[in-house]
Design a protein around this motif. Structure first.
Motif, PDB file in Angstrom:
ATOM      1  N   ALA A  92     -65.009  90.262  12.233  1.00  0.00           N
ATOM      2  CA  ALA A  92     -65.479  90.074  13.605  1.00  0.00           C
ATOM      3  C   ALA A  92     -66.891  90.603  13.778  1.00  0.00           C
ATOM      4  O   ALA A  92     -67.727  89.985  14.450  1.00  0.00           O
ATOM      5  CB  ALA A  92     -64.536  90.772  14.577  1.00  0.00           C
ATOM      6  N   VAL A  93     -67.167  91.768  13.171  1.00  0.00           N
ATOM      7  CA  VAL A  93     -68.511  92.354  13.271  1.00  0.00           C
ATOM      8  C   VAL A  93     -69.545  91.404  12.688  1.00  0.00           C
ATOM      9  O   VAL A  93     -70.628  91.189  13.254  1.00  0.00           O
ATOM     10  CB  VAL A  93     -68.550  93.716  12.564  1.00  0.00           C
ATOM     11  CG1 VAL A  93     -69.983  94.244  12.500  1.00  0.00           C
ATOM     12  CG2 VAL A  93     -67.657  94.718  13.288  1.00  0.00           C
ATOM     13  N   MET A  94     -69.224  90.803  11.532  1.00  0.00           N
ATOM     14  CA  MET A  94     -70.161  89.878  10.889  1.00  0.00           C
ATOM     15  C   MET A  94     -70.387  88.627  11.737  1.00  0.00           C
ATOM     16  O   MET A  94     -71.501  88.113  11.821  1.00  0.00           O
ATOM     17  CB  MET A  94     -69.633  89.496   9.509  1.00  0.00           C
ATOM     18  CG  MET A  94     -69.677  90.653   8.500  1.00  0.00           C
ATOM     19  SD  MET A  94     -68.889  90.246   6.916  1.00  0.00           S
ATOM     20  CE  MET A  94     -69.998  88.965   6.335  1.00  0.00           C
ATOM     21  N   GLU A  95     -69.327  88.144  12.382  1.00  0.00           N
ATOM     22  CA  GLU A  95     -69.471  86.980  13.262  1.00  0.00           C
ATOM     23  C   GLU A  95     -70.386  87.304  14.434  1.00  0.00           C
ATOM     24  O   GLU A  95     -71.226  86.490  14.841  1.00  0.00           O
ATOM     25  CB  GLU A  95     -68.101  86.526  13.762  1.00  0.00           C
ATOM     26  CG  GLU A  95     -67.275  85.764  12.755  1.00  0.00           C
ATOM     27  CD  GLU A  95     -67.830  84.381  12.478  1.00  0.00           C
ATOM     28  OE1 GLU A  95     -68.545  83.847  13.338  1.00  0.00           O
ATOM     29  OE2 GLU A  95     -67.557  83.838  11.400  1.00  0.00           O
ATOM     30  N   LEU A  96     -70.212  88.486  15.014  1.00  0.00           N
ATOM     31  CA  LEU A  96     -71.063  88.877  16.140  1.00  0.00           C
ATOM     32  C   LEU A  96     -72.515  89.051  15.701  1.00  0.00           C
ATOM     33  O   LEU A  96     -73.438  88.663  16.412  1.00  0.00           O
ATOM     34  CB  LEU A  96     -70.534  90.168  16.759  1.00  0.00           C
ATOM     35  CG  LEU A  96     -69.210  90.032  17.525  1.00  0.00           C
ATOM     36  CD1 LEU A  96     -68.678  91.404  17.924  1.00  0.00           C
ATOM     37  CD2 LEU A  96     -69.373  89.156  18.754  1.00  0.00           C
ATOM     38  N   GLN A  97     -72.717  89.636  14.528  1.00  0.00           N
ATOM     39  CA  GLN A  97     -74.082  89.782  14.013  1.00  0.00           C
ATOM     40  C   GLN A  97     -74.724  88.418  13.808  1.00  0.00           C
ATOM     41  O   GLN A  97     -75.905  88.210  14.095  1.00  0.00           O
ATOM     42  CB  GLN A  97     -74.060  90.572  12.705  1.00  0.00           C
ATOM     43  CG  GLN A  97     -73.770  92.049  12.879  1.00  0.00           C
ATOM     44  CD  GLN A  97     -73.666  92.784  11.564  1.00  0.00           C
ATOM     45  OE1 GLN A  97     -73.462  92.175  10.512  1.00  0.00           O
ATOM     46  NE2 GLN A  97     -73.796  94.105  11.610  1.00  0.00           N
ATOM     47  N   LYS A  98     -73.930  87.474  13.323  1.00  0.00           N
ATOM     48  CA  LYS A  98     -74.420  86.112  13.131  1.00  0.00           C
ATOM     49  C   LYS A  98     -74.858  85.514  14.463  1.00  0.00           C
ATOM     50  O   LYS A  98     -75.878  84.832  14.556  1.00  0.00           O
ATOM     51  CB  LYS A  98     -73.328  85.265  12.494  1.00  0.00           C
ATOM     52  CG  LYS A  98     -73.707  83.813  12.258  1.00  0.00           C
ATOM     53  CD  LYS A  98     -72.528  83.059  11.641  1.00  0.00           C
ATOM     54  CE  LYS A  98     -72.829  81.570  11.526  1.00  0.00           C
ATOM     55  NZ  LYS A  98     -71.655  80.820  10.987  1.00  0.00           N
ATOM     56  N   ALA A  99     -74.073  85.780  15.521  1.00  0.00           N
ATOM     57  CA  ALA A  99     -74.418  85.254  16.842  1.00  0.00           C
ATOM     58  C   ALA A  99     -75.748  85.809  17.324  1.00  0.00           C
ATOM     59  O   ALA A  99     -76.584  85.093  17.880  1.00  0.00           O
ATOM     60  CB  ALA A  99     -73.315  85.590  17.841  1.00  0.00           C
ATOM     61  N   PHE A 100     -75.968  87.118  17.102  1.00  0.00           N
ATOM     62  CA  PHE A 100     -77.232  87.716  17.532  1.00  0.00           C
ATOM     63  C   PHE A 100     -78.413  87.147  16.742  1.00  0.00           C
ATOM     64  O   PHE A 100     -79.505  86.966  17.274  1.00  0.00           O
ATOM     65  CB  PHE A 100     -77.177  89.240  17.367  1.00  0.00           C
ATOM     66  CG  PHE A 100     -76.291  89.922  18.359  1.00  0.00           C
ATOM     67  CD1 PHE A 100     -76.413  89.671  19.724  1.00  0.00           C
ATOM     68  CD2 PHE A 100     -75.313  90.803  17.944  1.00  0.00           C
ATOM     69  CE1 PHE A 100     -75.593  90.291  20.645  1.00  0.00           C
ATOM     70  CE2 PHE A 100     -74.484  91.438  18.866  1.00  0.00           C
ATOM     71  CZ  PHE A 100     -74.626  91.179  20.209  1.00  0.00           C
ATOM     72  N   GLN A 101     -78.167  86.846  15.463  1.00  0.00           N
ATOM     73  CA  GLN A 101     -79.238  86.292  14.634  1.00  0.00           C
ATOM     74  C   GLN A 101     -79.616  84.878  15.058  1.00  0.00           C
ATOM     75  O   GLN A 101     -80.715  84.415  14.778  1.00  0.00           O
ATOM     76  CB  GLN A 101     -78.803  86.302  13.161  1.00  0.00           C
ATOM     77  CG  GLN A 101     -78.743  87.704  12.575  1.00  0.00           C
ATOM     78  CD  GLN A 101     -78.057  87.747  11.219  1.00  0.00           C
ATOM     79  OE1 GLN A 101     -77.633  86.709  10.699  1.00  0.00           O
ATOM     80  NE2 GLN A 101     -77.936  88.929  10.650  1.00  0.00           N
ATOM     81  N   MET A 102     -78.697  84.205  15.751  1.00  0.00           N
ATOM     82  CA  MET A 102     -78.975  82.845  16.225  1.00  0.00           C
ATOM     83  C   MET A 102     -79.888  82.843  17.448  1.00  0.00           C
ATOM     84  O   MET A 102     -80.329  81.809  17.911  1.00  0.00           O
ATOM     85  CB  MET A 102     -77.667  82.127  16.563  1.00  0.00           C
ATOM     86  CG  MET A 102     -76.800  81.806  15.352  1.00  0.00           C
ATOM     87  SD  MET A 102     -75.141  81.247  15.824  1.00  0.00           S
ATOM     88  CE  MET A 102     -75.529  79.729  16.684  1.00  0.00           C
TER      89      MET A 102
END
Length: 244
Positions: free
Chosen positions: A90-100
């Motif tokens: 979940a943390v990695m998914e959220l980080q991915k969202a911020f990178q977008m």
């Protein structure tokens, strides 16, 4: 909210956990068999009867077990259910969202729902924050084909509504000028019935009584509706079919 003893809390949690898993009314024997309470069926039955009197459980039929009430579910969510601990996925998914670099609130809300749904395999329902009351910045009217006119209202966003009226370009400009002179800087709550009658009268001189009423009501409705709405986003609703 009345206080519950630890034993009542454990029994309520066991009943709701069992009901979530089976979608069938829960009896005292099922609770004693499927939980680590180490209590007799008679004791559990008495406690369940107390929980029903207190409003946490409901007995749908005289001979049936109990099911949670709305109040029981609320207490379960606030105080009893196990808290979900966010894992690395979940943390990695959220980080991915911020990178977008998502900047629009509606996109962020939709993406959050998709992440929650993917991680849990449940349907996810996400609502936007309650909107603050928006001030009217300006109105524009645009003539369209086939006897229709588009009304545009600019608040914190641009709102639009198609009206079944025919106005020339000059008529649209005049109507917009009247609306803006009277309503710019106000909120929907500021617009009184007397103001609406006065503005309608001015519009009627330029566009006719029937058209004036349509313009005024549409202008008011579009900004009032904006202030009262909340956006709701649903993800993976078909997953509901997997569960009882």
């Amino acid at each position: 909210m009345m206080d519950l003893s630890d034993r009542k809390k454990k029994i309520l949690q066991a009943v709701i956990d069992e009901y979530i898993g089976t979608a069938e009314p829960v009896g005292s024997r099922a609770v004693s068999k499927n939980s680590a309470l180490k209590l007799s069926s008679a004791t559990i039955r008495n406690e369940m009867s107390d929980l029903e009197e207190m409003g946490f459980l409901i007995q749908p039929h005289t001979s049936a077990g109990r099911i949670p009430s709305d109040e029981g579910y609320r207490f379960y969510v606030n105080s009893l259910m196990e808290r979900y601990q966010m894992g690395m996925e979940a943390v990695m998914e959220l980080q991915k969202a911020f990178q977008m670099h998502i900047t629009r609130l509606d996109q962020i809300i939709k993406y959050a729902g998709r992440i929650a749904s993917a991680l849990t395999d449940y349907a996810a329902i996400v609502t936007s924050p309650e909107r603050s009351v928006s001030k009217i910045r300006k109105f524009d009217l645009v003539p369209m084909a086939h006897d229709k006119t588009m009304l545009l209202a600019v608040t914190d966003v641009v709102l639009s509504q198609l009206m079944n009226i025919s106005l020339s370009l000059g008529g649209c400009e005049t109507a917009a000028r009247i609306l803006n002179a009277a309503l710019s800087g106000l909120t929907a709550d500021d617009i009184t019935p007397e103001m609406k009658r006065e503005i309608t009268g001015k519009l009627a001189k330029a566009a006719g009584a029937e058209t004036a009423e349509i313009i005024m009501e549409t202008a008011y409705d579009i900004v009032a509706r904006r202030d009262n709405e909340q956006d709701v986003y649903i993800s993976n609703e078909k997953s509901i079919l997997k569960y009882p």
